[in-house]
Write an enzyme that holds these catalytic residues in place. Structure first.
Site, PDB file in Angstrom:
ATOM      1  CB  THR A 121      25.025  18.449  20.762  1.00  0.00           C
ATOM      2  OG1 THR A 121      26.300  18.565  20.139  1.00  0.00           O
ATOM      3  CG2 THR A 121      24.385  19.818  20.854  1.00  0.00           C
ATOM      4  CG  PHE A 150      33.025  23.612  19.482  1.00  0.00           C
ATOM      5  CD1 PHE A 150      31.808  24.269  19.376  1.00  0.00           C
ATOM      6  CD2 PHE A 150      33.608  23.484  20.734  1.00  0.00           C
ATOM      7  CE1 PHE A 150      31.177  24.798  20.495  1.00  0.00           C
ATOM      8  CE2 PHE A 150      32.982  24.012  21.857  1.00  0.00           C
ATOM      9  CZ  PHE A 150      31.763  24.671  21.748  1.00  0.00           C
ATOM     10  CD  GLU A 153      30.032  14.376   9.698  1.00  0.00           C
ATOM     11  OE1 GLU A 153      30.079  13.800   8.607  1.00  0.00           O
ATOM     12  OE2 GLU A 153      29.059  14.302  10.476  1.00  0.00           O
ATOM     13  CG  LEU A 248      29.676  35.200   5.305  1.00  0.00           C
ATOM     14  CD1 LEU A 248      30.441  36.520   5.175  1.00  0.00           C
ATOM     15  CD2 LEU A 248      28.202  35.480   5.596  1.00  0.00           C
ATOM     16  N   GLY A 251      24.405  28.544  -0.913  1.00  0.00           N
ATOM     17  CA  GLY A 251      24.298  27.226  -1.544  1.00  0.00           C
ATOM     18  C   GLY A 251      22.899  26.666  -1.436  1.00  0.00           C
ATOM     19  N   GLY A 255      23.126  20.896   5.921  1.00  0.00           N
ATOM     20  CA  GLY A 255      22.624  19.583   6.344  1.00  0.00           C
ATOM     21  C   GLY A 255      23.572  19.044   7.400  1.00  0.00           C
ATOM     22  CB  CYS A 258      25.776  19.035  14.231  1.00  0.00           C
ATOM     23  SG  CYS A 258      26.737  17.872  15.195  1.00  0.00           S
ATOM     24  CE  LYS A 261      22.491  15.653  16.856  1.00  0.00           C
ATOM     25  NZ  LYS A 261      22.917  16.553  17.903  1.00  0.00           N
ATOM     26  CE  LYS A 318      31.723  18.720   6.619  1.00  0.00           C
ATOM     27  NZ  LYS A 318      32.307  19.557   7.637  1.00  0.00           N
TER      28      LYS A 318
END
Ligand code: UDX
Ligand code: UDX
Length: 445
Positions: A121, A150, A153, A248, A251, A255, A258, A261, A318
């Site tokens: 990116t 796209f 992880e 949606l 939480g 983080g 991607c 930053k 996550k």
């Protein structure tokens, strides 16, 4: 099936290995080059440098078609060279492109057309700069294509092989067509466009996803103030086909490698061009505040946090990954330590080491919560779904669960004897009610 080509990859990181492995799966020959000798040695020995579902199997299955190397000259035989190096933020918030320039410095010199493909990116305008840099290096035969990734992880292999779309921005029509042909065998709409628009599609898509998260997090915060349940609200919103149900989940903030930053880079890119991207600035600020709201929830129940034992359950940004880049757990741990709390941490795969200095890592959830005043669900790991158990309740000094991911059923957690706080879900009206009264008081789905 695609016509077999030779594909070179700069960077055996997460994006580079997924890209290389998946192109090999499509039948191409792949050469992956990295600057870290230990990484190349590990890959050659069949060891994975990080945790990503399905990737070990893909690399193993296509072992015959993938080579690993430290030598950039080995990429000379490649038809297309994918740049997959990291582009971290600098102090100014701009993307640091130094690794991209280093990759350019190491481009093999060949006397036929090689296409340089940017997967990393990058800010809008990078393609133009690279084109100028190629000319300055006399690499006039090299083509350039922007083909952003796209990949999320945890299911990056699935995302690569079943994408919503493939975006290809090129200066020359034939370069775009050649890169499109590499994806033959994948069913997906292909967006063929100019380089700057392709670069912007990536940044804008990420910014929009983050906007949805910050939006629902703010709705959650209002829900808490007015007694609504954000999980019900998100469900009701998401059924509108104009809005859709994805991204949606309220939480503790986003983080990862991607979003944080890329949002900074887009904000900075806009302001470098004289535009103040107000909405994106708010999205970023809401996210920072959201990570810290857990502290207020803990204080609400425990008062001063000095000397209190807090278990952070889940550390990765996550579930499904061991990635700790920009993980909310890091902010939480350092805030808690600064308040004088004792922090115990558990994660099934992430190992924070120095990143979480001062926190004690536990091998099991039960070890982490033993004697704790509060347990905070930070990552939505499946292993935590059964947290509201008798065993955990008895092990804790003070059975309080702060559920940063709305993973548990509030009524079940309360009837199991826990004080429970989710994000954007009614809490205080139900606190302390007799166990039997709770299910009737719940808003039915
Ligand atoms: C990175 C970027 O962060 C992301 O924005 C972009 O979309 C894709 O690339 P990731 O693959 O997760 O994401 O980065 P990382 O796992 O850090 O891998 C980069 C790899 O490139 C490392 O293995 C590093 O050793 C290698 N590298 C870096 C080189 O081979 N050469 C260099 O000059 C610099
Ligand atoms: C993201 C993009 O999805 C991907 O397209 C891009 O190329 C790289 O960045 P990734 O960072 O792997 O992928 O994870 P993603 O699943 O998008 O989640 C990002 C963050 O948002 C996580 O911290 C996640 O917990 C959070 N999130 C996501 C929410 O808080 N709520 C949601 O509803 C969705």
């Amino acid at each position: 099936m695609a016509e077999t080509r030779t594909i070179g990859i700069f960077g055996a990181g997460w994006v580079g290995l997924v890209t290389g492995g998946c192109f090999a799966e499509l039948g191409h020959e792949v050469i992956v080059r990295d600057v870290m000798p230990e990484r190349i040695a590990a890959l050659e020995a069949g060891r994975m440098p990080f945790h990503e579902a399905d990737l070990p199997e893909v690399l193993e299955r296509n072992r015959e078609r993938i080579r690993y190397t430290l030598d950039a000259d080995d990429l000379a035989e490649a038809d297309a060279l994918f740049i997959c190096v990291q582009t971290p933020p600098t102090y100014s918030g701009d993307a640091d492109l130094s690794y991209v320039w280093t990759a350019l410095d190491h481009l093999p010199r060949v006397d036929r057309r090689q296409i340089l493909v940017m997967k990393s990116t990058v800010p809008v305008g990078t393609g133009e700069k690279v084109r100028a840099a190629l000319q300055a290096r006399d690499l006039t035969e090299a083509g350039y294509v922007s083909n952003p990734e796209f990949l999320a992880e945890g299911h990056a292999v699935r995302d690569f092989l079943n994408p919503d779309r493939i975006v290809i921005g090129s200066f020359a029509e034939e370069d775009g067509a050649a890169v499109e042909a590499l994806y033959d065998g994948i069913e997906a709409p292909v967006v063929r466009t100019d380089v700057a628009s392709a670069e912007m599609i990536k940044l804008a898509a990420n910014a929009f996803l983050m906007t949805r998260i910050s939006f629902i997090n703010e709705i959650a915060n209002v829900c808490e103030a007015v007694g609504a349940d954000v999980v019900e609200v998100a469900h009701g919103i998401g059924l509108d086909h104009r809005l859709g149900k994805h991204f949606l989940r309220a939480g503790i903030g986003y983080g990862g490698s991607c979003f944080p930053k890329d949002s900074l880079a887009l904000k900075q890119l806009a302001s470098n061009s004289g535009y103040h991207f107000q909405l994106l600035a708010a999205v970023i600020e809401v996210n920072e505040l959201q990570k810290r709201r857990v502290i207020q929830k803990l204080q609400k129940h425990l008062g001063k946090l000095r000397g209190k034992k807090v278990a952070l359950l889940g550390l990765a940004f996550k579930a499904g990954t061991d990635d700790l880049r920009e993980a909310p757990s890091l902010v939480l741990a350092s805030r808690l330590l600064a308040e004088g709390a004792e922090v115990r941490a558990w994660d099934p795969v992430a190992r924070p080491g120095e990143l979480m200095k001062g926190a004690v890592l536990s091998d099991t959830v039960l070890d982490a919560v033993r004697g704790a005043d509060a347990a905070v669900i930070v990552t939505e790991w499946d292993e935590l779904r059964g947290l509201a158990s008798r065993e955990v309740q008895e092990a804790m000094a003070h059975p309080l669960i702060i559920d940063g991911r709305n993973l548990l059923d509030p009524a079940e957690a309360r009837s199991a004897g826990f004080a429970y706080e989710g994000i954007g879900r009614p809490s205080s009206p139900f606190e302390g009610l007799p166990e039997t009264a709770e299910p009737e008081q719940r808003v039915s789905r």
